[in-house]
Scaffold this active site. Structure first.
Site, PDB file in Angstrom:
ATOM      1  N   SER A  16       0.817  -1.218   0.000  1.00 24.31           N
ATOM      2  CA  SER A  16       0.000   0.000   0.000  1.00 24.31           C
ATOM      3  C   SER A  16       0.849   1.266   0.000  1.00 24.31           C
ATOM      4  CB  SER A  16      -0.874  -0.008   1.256  1.00 24.31           C
ATOM      5  OG  SER A  16      -1.466   1.255   1.462  1.00 24.31           O
ATOM      6  N   TYR A  58      -1.238   0.254  10.115  1.00 22.97           N
ATOM      7  CA  TYR A  58      -1.609  -0.473   8.898  1.00 22.97           C
ATOM      8  C   TYR A  58      -0.427  -0.429   7.911  1.00 22.97           C
ATOM      9  CZ  TYR A  58      -3.589  -0.827   4.178  1.00 22.97           C
ATOM     10  OH  TYR A  58      -3.811  -1.136   2.860  1.00 22.97           O
ATOM     11  N   LYS A  61       1.906  -3.380   6.167  1.00 17.76           N
ATOM     12  CA  LYS A  61       2.129  -3.547   4.723  1.00 17.76           C
ATOM     13  C   LYS A  61       3.633  -3.579   4.417  1.00 17.76           C
ATOM     14  CE  LYS A  61      -1.642  -4.467   3.545  1.00 17.76           C
ATOM     15  NZ  LYS A  61      -2.124  -5.473   2.593  1.00 17.76           N
TER      16      LYS A  61
HETATM   17  N1  NAI Z   1      -8.520  -0.536  -2.184  1.00 13.04           N
HETATM   18  C1  NAI Z   1      -7.403   0.189  -2.197  1.00 13.04           C
HETATM   19  O1  NAI Z   1      -7.386   1.332  -2.697  1.00 13.04           O
HETATM   20  C2  NAI Z   1      -6.135  -0.374  -1.626  1.00 13.04           C
HETATM   21  C3  NAI Z   1      -6.032  -1.675  -1.165  1.00 13.04           C
HETATM   22  N2  NAI Z   1      -4.840  -2.164  -0.706  1.00 13.04           N
HETATM   23  C4  NAI Z   1      -4.703  -3.540  -0.223  1.00 13.04           C
HETATM   24  O2  NAI Z   1      -5.361  -4.409  -1.129  1.00 13.04           O
HETATM   25  C5  NAI Z   1      -5.953  -5.485  -0.422  1.00 13.04           C
HETATM   26  C6  NAI Z   1      -7.424  -5.575  -0.782  1.00 13.04           C
HETATM   27  O3  NAI Z   1      -8.042  -4.362  -0.435  1.00 13.04           O
HETATM   28  P1  NAI Z   1      -9.582  -4.102  -0.729  1.00 13.04           P
HETATM   29  O4  NAI Z   1     -10.065  -5.046  -1.755  1.00 13.04           O
HETATM   30  O5  NAI Z   1      -9.737  -2.657  -0.936  1.00 13.04           O
HETATM   31  O6  NAI Z   1     -10.197  -4.461   0.682  1.00 13.04           O
HETATM   32  P2  NAI Z   1     -11.546  -5.243   0.990  1.00 13.04           P
HETATM   33  O7  NAI Z   1     -11.812  -5.092   2.452  1.00 13.04           O
HETATM   34  O8  NAI Z   1     -12.603  -4.826   0.020  1.00 13.04           O
HETATM   35  O9  NAI Z   1     -11.116  -6.741   0.673  1.00 13.04           O
HETATM   36  C7  NAI Z   1     -10.281  -7.469   1.550  1.00 13.04           C
HETATM   37  C8  NAI Z   1     -10.825  -8.863   1.628  1.00 13.04           C
HETATM   38  O10 NAI Z   1      -9.982  -9.625   2.493  1.00 13.04           O
HETATM   39  C9  NAI Z   1     -10.814 -10.431   3.309  1.00 13.04           C
HETATM   40  N3  NAI Z   1     -10.098 -10.728   4.554  1.00 13.04           N
HETATM   41  C10 NAI Z   1      -9.760  -9.865   5.551  1.00 13.04           C
HETATM   42  N4  NAI Z   1      -9.138 -10.521   6.547  1.00 13.04           N
HETATM   43  C11 NAI Z   1      -9.071 -11.816   6.161  1.00 13.04           C
HETATM   44  C12 NAI Z   1      -8.558 -12.983   6.771  1.00 13.04           C
HETATM   45  N5  NAI Z   1      -7.983 -12.963   7.978  1.00 13.04           N
HETATM   46  N6  NAI Z   1      -8.670 -14.155   6.094  1.00 13.04           N
HETATM   47  C13 NAI Z   1      -9.254 -14.217   4.887  1.00 13.04           C
HETATM   48  N7  NAI Z   1      -9.765 -13.139   4.261  1.00 13.04           N
HETATM   49  C14 NAI Z   1      -9.672 -11.951   4.895  1.00 13.04           C
HETATM   50  C15 NAI Z   1     -12.061  -9.603   3.562  1.00 13.04           C
HETATM   51  O11 NAI Z   1     -13.153 -10.415   3.900  1.00 13.04           O
HETATM   52  C16 NAI Z   1     -12.239  -8.898   2.221  1.00 13.04           C
HETATM   53  O12 NAI Z   1     -13.066  -9.625   1.345  1.00 13.04           O
HETATM   54  C17 NAI Z   1      -5.717  -5.233   1.064  1.00 13.04           C
HETATM   55  O13 NAI Z   1      -4.643  -6.032   1.482  1.00 13.04           O
HETATM   56  C18 NAI Z   1      -5.358  -3.756   1.124  1.00 13.04           C
HETATM   57  O14 NAI Z   1      -4.467  -3.512   2.179  1.00 13.04           O
HETATM   58  C19 NAI Z   1      -3.711  -1.388  -0.670  1.00 13.04           C
HETATM   59  C20 NAI Z   1      -3.769  -0.097  -1.083  1.00 13.04           C
HETATM   60  C21 NAI Z   1      -4.970   0.518  -1.597  1.00 13.04           C
HETATM   61  O1  LIG Z   2      -4.078   1.186   1.544  1.00 12.30           O
HETATM   62  C1  LIG Z   2      -5.111   1.801   1.341  1.00 12.30           C
HETATM   63  O2  LIG Z   2      -5.038   3.014   0.738  1.00 12.30           O
HETATM   64  C2  LIG Z   2      -6.200   3.639   0.172  1.00 12.30           C
HETATM   65  C3  LIG Z   2      -5.875   5.122  -0.014  1.00 12.30           C
HETATM   66  O3  LIG Z   2      -5.599   5.674   1.253  1.00 12.30           O
HETATM   67  P1  LIG Z   2      -6.410   6.935   1.819  1.00 12.30           P
HETATM   68  O4  LIG Z   2      -5.908   7.099   3.219  1.00 12.30           O
HETATM   69  O5  LIG Z   2      -6.015   8.098   0.933  1.00 12.30           O
HETATM   70  O6  LIG Z   2      -7.882   6.627   1.703  1.00 12.30           O
HETATM   71  C4  LIG Z   2      -7.401   3.409   1.080  1.00 12.30           C
HETATM   72  O7  LIG Z   2      -8.557   4.008   0.528  1.00 12.30           O
HETATM   73  C5  LIG Z   2      -7.591   1.906   1.269  1.00 12.30           C
HETATM   74  O8  LIG Z   2      -8.681   1.647   2.115  1.00 12.30           O
HETATM   75  C6  LIG Z   2      -6.367   1.330   1.924  1.00 12.30           C
HETATM   76  O9  LIG Z   2      -6.464  -0.063   1.962  1.00 12.30           O
END
Ligand code: NAI
Ligand SMILES: O=C1O[C@H](COP(=O)(O)O)[C@@H](O)[C@H](O)[C@H]1O
Length: 255
Positions: free
Chosen positions: A109, A146, A150
């Protein structure tokens, strides 16, 4: 790629973007935390990434892993990131090595380097004419726990690559937002990752030849403080979107 690709966190936003874009390109094994509402189009299992038995079953027979599962909240407390993000990622790596998985793509992230956004640099660094760039060679500099989790996931990848030879790509994802860039949020616009660029980037991580990489996962935004050179040079990433082509939810400068 003949064997399945494991996608953890398949039910989340990033999983949705990947499956929406390249769902038909691979033989997927999806891992959900709780049972999906609709029957998936692919093989799947349900469980927790901190549970050894589930992780073994998930990883057995796959050629690659895209590891998304975890607590994505920048405000997540230590107890949660320690378990879901750090312990969960270590278990996935351990099983990957045990089962001779070739490559591991890790959802890192922007928050792993969030503290580079100092008061002196912001908000200018969120704007197009500012030249400050992070390129993946800098040390992690998290601004919250967090982000610490990461950065730790990236270091786990370094260890498992160096000790066991697994190919590792850490993708420091910016701000994944569907349809259009974040509105009234300069930081988010500078690190916007569109759904189609997210899918394409992850396809690149599955196809390219590399050993250990840290790349930034953003669209080709005119305003950016992350370099895309590494993703382009090593992975062949060719992003299509640019937050500067949007005014709110209206596209003002279409390709
Ligand atoms: N959405 C974004 O803009 C960003 C996301 N990320 C990373 O990408 C990954 C996915 O993020 P999103 O899809 O946005 O989040 P999200 O919350 O929509 O999806 C994460 C999924 O992981 C599952 N999960 C959580 N803990 C778990 C566990 N212990 N065992 C099995 N499954 C588990 C949840 O049920 C969920 O479906 C995360 O690791 C997040 O840190 C990083 C930077 C930005
Ligand atoms: O790692 C992540 O980053 C995005 C962007 O960060 P933000 O603090 O500008 O919102 C965040 O939306 C997402 O939930 C997180 O997993």
């Amino acid at each position: 790629m003949d064997d399945p690709v494991l996608l953890t966190g398949a039910g989340g936003n990033v999983g949705e973007a990947i499956l929406g874009g390249i769902g038909d390109e691979y033989d997927w094994r999806l891992m959900f935390h709780s049972p999906p509402a609709d029957e998936p189009d692919h093989e799947y299992l349900v469980g927790d990434v901190t549970d050894d038995e589930t992780v073994q079953a998930a990883v057995d027979g796959v050629s690659a892993i895209i590891h998304l599962a975890g607590d994505p909240r920048p405000s997540a407390p230590w107890k949660s990131v320690l378990s879901n993000n750090i312990d969960g990622t270590q278990k996935m790596y351990e099983a990957a090595v045990e089962h001779d998985v070739e490559r591991f793509v890790y959802a890192s992230s922007n928050h792993a380097v969030g503290a580079y956004e100092t008061d002196e640099r912001t908000p200018e660094m969120y704007r197009p004419n500012d030249e400050f760039r992070l390129d993946g060679t800098e040390l992690p500099r998290p601004g919250n726990l967090y982000g610490v989790s990461k950065a730790t996931g990236e270091v786990l990848g370094r260890y498992y690559h160096d000790e066991h030879g697994i190919k590792v790509c850490n993708v420091r994802i910016g701000n994944l937002t569907e349809g259009h860039p974040p509105i009234d949020y300069e930081r988010g616009q500078a690190m916007w990752l569109s759904y189609r660029d997210c899918a394409h980037l992850h396809e690149c991580t599955l196809e390219a030849d590399y050993d250990f990489e840290i790349v930034y996962g953003i669209s080709d935004n005119e305003r950016k403080y992350y370099s895309l050179e590494r993703a382009k040079d090593v992975l062949g990433y060719e992003p299509m979107d640019n937050s500067a082509e949007w005014d709110g939810d209206e596209r003002v400068d279409a390709n």
